[in-house]
Scaffold this motif. Sequence first.
Motif, PDB file in Angstrom:
ATOM      1  N   ALA A 496      23.995  20.299  25.345  1.00  0.00           N
ATOM      2  CA  ALA A 496      23.981  19.799  26.722  1.00  0.00           C
ATOM      3  C   ALA A 496      23.111  18.550  26.842  1.00  0.00           C
ATOM      4  N   LYS A 497      21.911  18.581  26.227  1.00  0.00           N
ATOM      5  CA  LYS A 497      21.033  17.400  26.264  1.00  0.00           C
ATOM      6  C   LYS A 497      21.684  16.238  25.514  1.00  0.00           C
ATOM      7  N   GLY A 498      22.323  16.519  24.374  1.00  0.00           N
ATOM      8  CA  GLY A 498      23.008  15.467  23.625  1.00  0.00           C
ATOM      9  C   GLY A 498      24.131  14.834  24.428  1.00  0.00           C
ATOM     10  N   SER A 560      15.185  26.325  25.859  1.00  0.00           N
ATOM     11  CA  SER A 560      15.139  26.632  27.288  1.00  0.00           C
ATOM     12  C   SER A 560      14.892  25.367  28.113  1.00  0.00           C
ATOM     13  N   ILE A 561      13.989  24.521  27.642  1.00  0.00           N
ATOM     14  CA  ILE A 561      13.670  23.295  28.372  1.00  0.00           C
ATOM     15  C   ILE A 561      14.843  22.322  28.331  1.00  0.00           C
ATOM     16  N   GLN A 562      15.489  22.188  27.168  1.00  0.00           N
ATOM     17  CA  GLN A 562      16.618  21.261  27.107  1.00  0.00           C
ATOM     18  C   GLN A 562      17.775  21.760  27.965  1.00  0.00           C
ATOM     19  N   ALA A 563      18.003  23.067  27.975  1.00  0.00           N
ATOM     20  CA  ALA A 563      19.046  23.636  28.836  1.00  0.00           C
ATOM     21  C   ALA A 563      18.697  23.402  30.306  1.00  0.00           C
ATOM     22  N   LEU A 564      17.433  23.611  30.660  1.00  0.00           N
ATOM     23  CA  LEU A 564      17.004  23.438  32.046  1.00  0.00           C
ATOM     24  C   LEU A 564      17.133  21.984  32.488  1.00  0.00           C
ATOM     25  N   GLU A 565      16.766  21.060  31.600  1.00  0.00           N
ATOM     26  CA  GLU A 565      16.881  19.642  31.937  1.00  0.00           C
ATOM     27  C   GLU A 565      18.338  19.260  32.178  1.00  0.00           C
ATOM     28  N   ALA A 566      19.236  19.782  31.349  1.00  0.00           N
ATOM     29  CA  ALA A 566      20.661  19.493  31.528  1.00  0.00           C
ATOM     30  C   ALA A 566      21.164  20.030  32.859  1.00  0.00           C
ATOM     31  N   LEU A 567      20.823  21.286  33.180  1.00  0.00           N
ATOM     32  CA  LEU A 567      21.227  21.856  34.462  1.00  0.00           C
ATOM     33  C   LEU A 567      20.667  21.035  35.622  1.00  0.00           C
ATOM     34  N   TRP A 568      19.433  20.590  35.468  1.00  0.00           N
ATOM     35  CA  TRP A 568      18.789  19.815  36.528  1.00  0.00           C
ATOM     36  C   TRP A 568      19.542  18.504  36.794  1.00  0.00           C
ATOM     37  N   VAL A 569      19.816  17.740  35.748  1.00  0.00           N
ATOM     38  CA  VAL A 569      20.477  16.444  35.936  1.00  0.00           C
ATOM     39  C   VAL A 569      21.895  16.630  36.472  1.00  0.00           C
ATOM     40  N   VAL A 570      22.617  17.609  35.942  1.00  0.00           N
ATOM     41  CA  VAL A 570      23.970  17.867  36.440  1.00  0.00           C
ATOM     42  C   VAL A 570      23.914  18.311  37.898  1.00  0.00           C
ATOM     43  N   SER A 603       7.291  20.507  25.262  1.00  0.00           N
ATOM     44  CA  SER A 603       8.509  20.154  25.991  1.00  0.00           C
ATOM     45  C   SER A 603       8.402  20.554  27.461  1.00  0.00           C
ATOM     46  N   ALA A 604       7.808  21.718  27.720  1.00  0.00           N
ATOM     47  CA  ALA A 604       7.624  22.164  29.097  1.00  0.00           C
ATOM     48  C   ALA A 604       6.655  21.245  29.839  1.00  0.00           C
ATOM     49  N   VAL A 605       5.584  20.833  29.179  1.00  0.00           N
ATOM     50  CA  VAL A 605       4.628  19.906  29.792  1.00  0.00           C
ATOM     51  C   VAL A 605       5.333  18.610  30.181  1.00  0.00           C
ATOM     52  N   ARG A 606       6.176  18.119  29.291  1.00  0.00           N
ATOM     53  CA  ARG A 606       6.923  16.876  29.569  1.00  0.00           C
ATOM     54  C   ARG A 606       7.801  17.030  30.804  1.00  0.00           C
ATOM     55  N   LEU A 607       8.559  18.142  30.891  1.00  0.00           N
ATOM     56  CA  LEU A 607       9.487  18.303  32.010  1.00  0.00           C
ATOM     57  C   LEU A 607       8.742  18.577  33.318  1.00  0.00           C
ATOM     58  N   LEU A 608       7.615  19.275  33.246  1.00  0.00           N
ATOM     59  CA  LEU A 608       6.786  19.458  34.443  1.00  0.00           C
ATOM     60  C   LEU A 608       6.311  18.116  34.984  1.00  0.00           C
ATOM     61  N   GLU A 609       5.974  17.214  34.083  1.00  0.00           N
ATOM     62  CA  GLU A 609       5.539  15.880  34.511  1.00  0.00           C
ATOM     63  C   GLU A 609       6.683  15.137  35.193  1.00  0.00           C
ATOM     64  N   VAL A 610       7.893  15.254  34.664  1.00  0.00           N
ATOM     65  CA  VAL A 610       9.057  14.630  35.300  1.00  0.00           C
ATOM     66  C   VAL A 610       9.265  15.227  36.691  1.00  0.00           C
ATOM     67  N   TRP A 611       9.085  16.540  36.812  1.00  0.00           N
ATOM     68  CA  TRP A 611       9.236  17.191  38.112  1.00  0.00           C
ATOM     69  C   TRP A 611       8.220  16.632  39.112  1.00  0.00           C
ATOM     70  N   GLN A 612       6.996  16.415  38.647  1.00  0.00           N
ATOM     71  CA  GLN A 612       5.968  15.880  39.534  1.00  0.00           C
ATOM     72  C   GLN A 612       6.287  14.449  39.975  1.00  0.00           C
ATOM     73  N   GLN A 613       6.758  13.630  39.035  1.00  0.00           N
ATOM     74  CA  GLN A 613       7.083  12.247  39.367  1.00  0.00           C
ATOM     75  C   GLN A 613       8.368  12.158  40.179  1.00  0.00           C
ATOM     76  N   GLY A 614       9.248  13.125  39.980  1.00  0.00           N
ATOM     77  CA  GLY A 614      10.547  13.101  40.645  1.00  0.00           C
ATOM     78  C   GLY A 614      11.579  12.426  39.763  1.00  0.00           C
ATOM     79  N   ILE A 615      12.699  13.080  39.562  1.00  0.00           N
ATOM     80  CA  ILE A 615      13.738  12.501  38.728  1.00  0.00           C
ATOM     81  C   ILE A 615      14.320  11.275  39.428  1.00  0.00           C
ATOM     82  N   GLU A 616      14.646  10.268  38.659  1.00  0.00           N
ATOM     83  CA  GLU A 616      15.210   9.023  39.184  1.00  0.00           C
ATOM     84  C   GLU A 616      16.611   8.859  38.606  1.00  0.00           C
ATOM     85  N   LEU A 617      17.609   8.947  39.465  1.00  0.00           N
ATOM     86  CA  LEU A 617      18.999   8.985  39.039  1.00  0.00           C
ATOM     87  C   LEU A 617      19.705   7.701  39.468  1.00  0.00           C
TER      88      LEU A 617
END
Length: 697
Positions: A496-498, A560-570, A603-617
């Motif tokens: 999914a991440k790929g 788990s983090i890569q799956a979660l990131e994919a679900l988030w962006v989709v 990986s979780a620390v990285r995605l938590l930081e993205v959550w704090q900054q807010g995803i930019e699409l």
Amino acid sequence: MIENGMHNKLAQASSPYLLQHKDNPVHWQEWSDEILALAKELDKPILLSVGYSSCHWCHVMAHESFEDDDVAKVMNEHFINIKLDREERPDLDKTYQLAHQLLNRQAGGWPLTTILDPKTLVPFFSGTYFPKKPKFGLPAFTELLQNISRIFQQKREEITEQNDRLSHALQTVATGTRSSQGESTESLAPEFVNSVLQHHDKRYGGMEGAPKFPQPAIWGASLSLLGSQALTDKQAEELKLAVLNTAKGFCHFGLFDHLAGGFFRYCVDERWDIPHFEKMLYDNGQLLSLVAATGHYFAEGQLMQAVDLTINWLKEQMLAPEGGFYSALDADSENESGKSVEGAYYSWQPKQFKFLAEPERVIATHYYGLKKKANFEGQWHLVAREDWREVAKKLKVHEKQAPILLESARQQLKLVRDKRPLPFRDDKLLTSWNALTLQGLLEAKRAGSKAVSDELINGCKSFMRHQVWKNKQLYACYKDGKAYQEAFLDDYGYLAKGLLLALSDRFTQVDWSWLKQICDTLWQEFADQEEGGFYFTANHHQKVITRHKSWSDDVMPSSSIQALEALWVVAELTGNMEWLEFVEKSLIKARAEAVNAPVQYASAVRLLEVWQQGIELWVIRGEGYELPQWQEYLTTGLNPNRWVFAIEHGANDAEIETKFPAKPGEEQTLRAYCCRQRQCFPAISDLANLKRFLQEK
């Protein structure tokens, strides 16, 4: 099947690792419902031996014990013996490695030797390598097995009590239910960075100590956190130096194959001098991503050279006809005497350099340190001992001439080495590892690698789409034209991440539709929709003792983090609020698990930081020739929270189904649409306004 009729059944296996053991006198069986039922019926303990084809100590134990008639006699008399390829069944490996850790209070590894109660499949003894005769402080394998058999017969009550406790502990640890129940998604970046800087090896890069693993998840997260607002200026500056120092350590010393490219699994010393010589696809996929991103960010040409060489190695030695990549090269190979020894393929003696012309020979001898003491069992494993500029200055070679001479020497040495017997190659193709490699190739393309091509990327993607994706079901393994073993979370999550990265590179309706199907399966089969997070096995998979659910990284990043990131962006692209709520719920759980040891959860620390900054699409719509300039501008630099998708005019909005359809009157004009922090902005129609918008944010 009756007990006396048992024999070695591994000739029927698909796994190259299992096939290596098909001629052992041990009556090896594959893991199956039939053989588990037989063990239960006979009330005979199961000896489960877990390994993989390029594992050096697996080979040692095989030669010492499993090929020995006397050892086999004891094993066959007292146990049902099952051989397991940990790469084919990572679910079982996770369970029994965790059990080993709980039983012994220390990490396991391979080979894993564990004895299971046939009624519950819970282990009551676990170890790793055992010799035929006592050595290294370890008992003789046959004596150990006889003692275990006697204990099994005489102390069943104690074993049952221990198994009950262990089973409960496994379920608790494997599902993360011990985690504190915090309700925060606050960044853990400061704590993570402090720990990284505290344990960073300032001299050689990586983390302090030996043996030394590259740990790309830690350093990938570190790179993405360089722009974190949660860090002080001092933290950010020290972290920047640590990331660059580490990437150089990976590429300049013995972890890297300086002739053909590719990274070894780990080094046995703190200097990154001598590796354990197997090359694993999962390492190389991750390190491609990390080194390419680091080389691009710091504009380091030598890092990008390592990326290019590694891609060339993948093409030369690992590429399968189907377009995917094989799993691994062994550490051992034949030396000049025909004996299989570790590192023989990669080792040199100074006399073997004599065929080089004098300018190349002299500069290569100094660069690789062949004037110094041999670094590997009387021979040299090639390591960049000095910076090439210092070598050029010392030898009074012009700076423009030195790289040419070194490259000429490298190519000539590689031609000689190519004639040596290649280490054993595990030629099964694993979906999860190919998905990590797809990510690495796409990151290398974004970084400007000269070696990567769309043909290579599309070939890897095509392998997974056409060979291991059948009727909306993903398979984990492929060999000899057959896909087998229903996929696990890492297969779905990494793919999914790929696919997200592939869509960010070039948006196609085919890949978008495929990604949505993958995410639907993640949601329906793997997600714990009530509590958050993902199980490693699907709802319909065989459950052995427990189902794993974890946010930590190990030798591979958290699936788990890569799956979660994919679900988030989709979810952001499609407006799926149920998934967005699940993402927040899951990140709360991930943080609660990570807070006490953030480095283990990079990986979780990285995605938590993205959550704090807010995803930019960003979604850019325009003619094909118009899109690259805007796409390149938006994707240049370090923007870990930004996703950019460029969609050509004419794409079918009904099939794409995003919340960014071309608005009436804008169908034929170049437009960029941006949403960030739950807010969407008016369409931007020229590059100057786009640049102004980014400067103002």
